[in-house]
Structure formats: C-alpha cells, structure tokens
Design an enzyme around this catalytic site. Structure first.
Site, PDB file in Angstrom:
ATOM      1  N   GLU A 261       0.811  -1.234   0.000  1.00  0.00           N
ATOM      2  CA  GLU A 261       0.000   0.000   0.000  1.00  0.00           C
ATOM      3  C   GLU A 261       0.839   1.276   0.000  1.00  0.00           C
ATOM      4  OE1 GLU A 261      -2.950  -0.423   3.134  1.00  0.00           O
ATOM      5  OE2 GLU A 261      -3.946  -2.056   2.066  1.00  0.00           O
ATOM      6  N   GLU A 366      -4.962  -8.802  -0.468  1.00  0.00           N
ATOM      7  CA  GLU A 366      -5.328  -8.548   0.925  1.00  0.00           C
ATOM      8  C   GLU A 366      -6.782  -8.124   1.040  1.00  0.00           C
ATOM      9  OE1 GLU A 366      -2.604  -6.038   3.415  1.00  0.00           O
ATOM     10  OE2 GLU A 366      -4.494  -5.420   4.350  1.00  0.00           O
TER      11      GLU A 366
END
Ligand SMILES: *[C@@H]1O[C@H](CO)[C@@H](O)[C@H](O)[C@H]1NC(C)=O
Ligand SMILES: *[C@@H]1O[C@H](CO)[C@@H](O)[C@H](O)[C@H]1NC(C)=O
Ligand SMILES: *[C@@H]1O[C@H](CO)[C@@H](O)[C@H](O)[C@H]1NC(C)=O
Ligand SMILES: *[C@@H]1O[C@H](CO)[C@@H](O)[C@H](O)[C@H]1NC(C)=O
Length: 525
Positions: A261, A366
């Site tokens: 991220e 995820e």
C-alpha cells in the site's frame, strides 16, 4: 460412484426423468459444532478433541454434487442429483447456462496471510488444535488453500515495529541481515506446517511494509516517508536477501510485491509500517534496481507484482507509471490489488489492464472486514454479512479476470489482534486461547466455496444467466478444472429458490436456500 441413489423412473411427456429420492455419501464429513450467535449466523467451534471438516466428493458421470452454506446455518451441506434432457424454458425460473468452450483466465489460487500475529495466535494453541487449524485451511479435509502472503519483516500485525538490518545504520551492503525472532518462532514453523498439510505447492507472495528506518526520509515506521535515493539498490537487495534467507530455511517464495500500500506513506494515512512511492520513483526503482536485481539472481523466475494497493490506484500504477516507464513493465508479471475500496470503485478498472496487457496477471492480495472506523465491532462473531462481502467480492474479481484471492490474517485473537497500532480487524478464524478453542467464522466457509473447488490451473468459462426481469440475479462464476470437471459458485441473496443449470442440452435443478452460497461440481462430458 460416490452416491448410491434410489432412482424412480417416470414416463412424462415422452421424456424419461430420473427423480432422485435419496442418496448417501461415501465420504462422511465431521459436521460443524455450531454455536448460534444472537442476531448473527453460526460459528463452528473446534476444540482439542473436535473439529469439523469437509471432503470433496468425486462427481459421478451424469450427476452433480452441491455444497451449500447459508445465513441460516448450513455449512458445506452436501446434496446432488442427475442431469436430465433440457426442457423448453419454463416461464419463471432462472437458468444459468455454461459454455465450457469460451475460456478466460487461469487460476493461480486462494489463501491467507501468515503474519506475526497469525503465527502468535496459532502457536498459543495446544498442538492438536494447531494441527486442526492448519488442516482446516490447507488439507484434503479442509479448504485446500494453496497460496500465502507473508510480510518481509514486520507489519501492523506484529507486537512491535521492526525491519531487518536496522543496525548498523547506513549499511548499504546489508551486512547484518538476519531473520527476526518472529520468523524463527512463528512464521517459519507455521509455513512449514502448512507446506506439509497442503494438497498443492503453496505459492507464497512476500511483501515489505517498511524498510529499516535508515533507508527512509522520515525516521518513523508509519506516517509519511519515502525511500532515500542513495538506498534504492539497498532496498532491492533487501528483497533478494529475504528470498535467500527463506530459501535457506526451506521455504520457496513464489512472488513479491513492490511494497505494501504505497499510497499510505504518501498521504500519511496509516500509523503503521509503510513506505510512500509515487509513479516516478517506483518506475525508476523497478526499472533500475528491483527488476535487474531479481532477474539476474538465482530467483529470476520470481513473480514481481506491482501496485499492492486499493483498486482506486490501479490506473495510477498501471496506466500512468507503465506508460512513462515501459521498461519497468518488462520486469513485472502483473499487479496486486487490495479489497478496501471495492464498494466505491467499480471492478471495471481492471479492464484497462486486461485490455492492453492480457499477459499480465491481476491478483487480490489482501482483504479483511472490520477495518473501517465506523465498524465498531472489529471481530463480529457469526456475521453472515461479512461472509457475503467476501463472496460478492471474490465473484466480482474472478469475473474480471483476477487469478486469485488472498485473505489477510489466517487467524486473530478475540480482539482481532495482536496489532501494535491497535488496528484490530476480523478474521475467518478467531482463536480463543483461554478456552483452548478456535471459532470458524462464516467468512471461513465463504473462502472455502472457492478455494476448495477451484484448484490451481482451473480456467474460467462463460456463464449466461437467463432470468425473468422481476426476479433477482444469482451471482455466479464457473470454471473448468484440471480434474476435468466444471465448478460453478452461485450466490443467492434473496429468498429460497429453484434454478436450472444448463450445459449442452442437459439441465440440472438446483435448490438455493435463502441467503446462501452454493458450489456445484459435475464431470465435463
Ligand atoms: C469439544 O467439542 C465437542 C463437540 O462440540 C464436545 O462434544 C466436547 O465435549 C468438547 N471437548 C472439550 C474438551 O471441550
Ligand atoms: C546486528 O543486528 C542485531 C539485531 O538483529 C543487533 O543486536 C546488532 O547490534 C547488529 N550488529 C551490528 C554490528 O550493528
Ligand atoms: C547515516 O547517513 C545519514 C545521511 O543519510 C547521516 O546524516 C548520518 O550521520 C549517518 N549515520 C551514521 C552513523 O553514519
Ligand atoms: C533454493 O534455491 C536453490 C537454487 O536456486 C534451489 O535449487 C532450491 O530449490 C531452493 N530451495 C527452496 C526451498 O526454494
């Protein structure tokens, strides 16, 4: 033949119809030890002497097998029947027709993450329960997961922040790169145990959250930071060293992502381990450092997946970065994507990748429930809504050519941790250390409806839904598997209903209970 059925033959409008009245299965499953949660669905309790399991039936010629889980509490309930000659369309029923010759993406797999926290919770259980937990996810009597995600160093699901080679500082040669106690005590033993139980090679995706602080512009694990220019090569080598260390521990790594991220570290939205990147920096790092480092190493076949961030960022990485740095794209096998903005960003963003670069894969790496500030209950025991969110997301992703779907923590404690910034969330398995048991959430079964029946190498096929305009959709996806069967996963979010599945002039009648997910498997004849 797995089912011994008493078939009644009836003559009806000149068609012979077999009516299945009863059947029994060769393979008996250990049923869910149900605990009904008030206002929610059920959880299945595993203790030191008992744990439910699920075996896949081999579908007999001309028959089909179904597995159903529902809000009302069904968990992999088996049923089945036979195919009959297709009748003309009846007025009100929905039909789903499969077209096995119209093919799309090949499946890589499904799985979850071995974080420090997952390992700590797992290790806190007695040995028999540790074994039950691994078998529940990976074995032939479990969900047959075949993928894992593993943090390189710490993530927020650790008890403290850390990275490898934090000392000595400014050590570009990474002379002191050693694995952490968390690797040796928790992650490596858990992965080894998984590799033993799994029914297929486990493909591991490894990801860095934050490098050691000396590589960063700001001396914090979370918040805003960038990689210092003078450490671009050291950060590439940091990944290579991890591959070597895990290789030496007997664990092969299948792929890496290019940092977890990265937008978190740009917008400073995460208090936990992160590293910010923009397209220019990332493009140059992949092209000049990471790409050549990996491709010139013993691990040259490693998959490199870019992005590893929310759907919203896909055009930024894929269209903007690779348009500016096409050479970086040569080093990349595909793009990884996370779940958390999926309610707001349409899956159509994936079309940009598939349309221009069909050779690149897209992998969901995820997902979890309970992470948003407005979700007061981080762990919500028995939640069917959370299972439904997984099912709908996986169905949508698979229909947009994603090759797999990896869940977040394999197991968490009753609070949804441990997590060093108290970013507690939910998990398909919740460990109750005190009571020496673990609880299989509805999300666990949601994952299994895909992972167990869609093995690696399955190819998605076309499905066409014909329905009357006033009935709701049945969400669906179908595959042809390497076992030469067809598997379809169907989600009925409305009342209980009967639908027809069609395949080359034959039809099967399926009963879909209210708010249920059904996996159906039949031989490809
Ligand atoms: C374990 O669960 C089973 C099934 O629910 C139950 O019969 C048994 O008493 C439990 N054992 C322990 C030690 O709690
Ligand atoms: C190497 O790392 C360890 C921690 O893993 C640390 O205790 C030690 O001081 C480091 N060695 C040097 C020379 O910095
Ligand atoms: C490490 O490098 C930074 C500059 O990037 C410098 O300010 C610092 O003094 C160095 N530390 C050591 C111990 O060499
Ligand atoms: C480690 O790497 C060597 C050389 O690349 C390879 O032959 C071996 O299979 C690898 N072992 C594991 C466990 O990945």
């Amino acid at each position: 033949m797995f089912l011994r059925s008493k078939n009644k033959m009836k003559l009806c409008h000149g068609l012979i119809i077999f009516v299945l009245t009863s059947f029994t299965y060769v393979l008996a499953d250990i049923p869910c030890a149900e605990r009904q949660i008030p206002k929610q669905s059920v959880v299945c309790v595993c203790n030191t002497t008992y744990c439910d399991d699920i075996t896949r039936e081999i579908p007999a010629p001309k028959s089909f097998v179904t597995y159903t889980s529902s809000k009302d509490g069904l968990r992999f309930k088996k049923a089945g029947g036979t195919w009959i000659e297709s009748k003309s369309k009846s007025c009100c029923s929905t039909t789903l027709e499969v077209f096995p010759h119209i093919k799309y993406q090949r499946v890589e797999g499904f799985g979850g993450a071995v974080t420090d926290s997952a390992g700590i919770n797992w290790k806190a259980l007695p040995a028999t329960l540790q074994d039950y937990l691994i078998r529940s996810y990976f074995s032939e009597n479990g969900l047959e997961y075949n993928m894992l995600r593993v943090p390189i160093g710490g993530s927020d699901f650790s008890t403290h922040p850390y990275a490898y080679n934090e000392l000595p500082v400014n050590d570009t040669q990474l002379t002191n790169y050693t694995l952490a106690p968390e690797d040796n005590l928790y992650k490596i033993p858990m992965i080894k145990s998984i590799m033993k139980a799994a029914t297929a090679p486990v493909h591991i995706v490894a990801t860095t959250w934050s490098p050691p602080l000396w590589m960063k512009t700001h001396q914090t694990y979370g918040g805003f930071s960038r990689l210092k220019r003078q450490y671009y090569q050291a950060y590439a080598d940091y990944h290579l060293k991890f591959l070597e260390k895990y290789n030496q521990s007997g664990i092969p790594v299948w792929g890496i992502t290019t940092t977890n991220e990265p937008i978190n570290g740009v917008l400073s939205i995460a208090p936990f381990n992160s590293l910010g990147w923009d397209v220019q920096e990332m493009g140059e790092w992949i092209m000049n450092n990471l790409g050549p480092t990996i491709r010139n190493s013993a691990f040259k076949d490693l998959k490199i997946l870019a992005g590893d961030d929310q759907r919203a960022t896909i055009p930024y990485w894929f269209n903007v970065m690779f348009a500016r740095y096409p050479k970086a794209l040569d080093f990349v096998d595909g793009i990884a994507v996370h779940f958390y903005t999926d309610n707001f960003i349409p899956a159509a963003v994936f079309d940009a990748v598939t349309a221009t670069h069909p050779e690149k894969i897209i992998l969901a790496t995820e997902a979890c429930q309970g992470s948003f500030p407005w979700q007061k209950e981080k762990v919500l025991l028995g939640s069917w809504d959370r299972a439904k969110s997984y099912i709908e997301d996986i169905l949508e992703d698979l229909n947009y050519n994603l090759v797999g779907w990896i869940d977040w923590n394999l197991c968490l404690n009753m609070r949804g941790g441990p997590n060093w910034v108290e970013n507690f969330v939910d998990s398909p398995i919740i460990v109750d250390e005190e009571k020496q048991q673990f609880l299989k959430q509805p999300m666990f079964y949601a994952m299994g409806h895909f992972s167990k029946f869609i093995p690696r190498g399955s190819i998605r096929i076309k499905v066409v839904e014909n329905k009357h305009f006033f009935v709701s959709r049945v969400r669906h996806v179908a595959f042809i598997t390497p076992k030469n069967t067809i598997v379809a996963v169907l989600y009925n979010d409305g009342q209980s209903r009967t639908i027809h599945l069609k395949n080359s002039g034959k039809q099967a009648t399926l009963n879909l209970p209210a708010h249920s997910v059904t996996t159906v498997e039949f031989p490809c004849e």
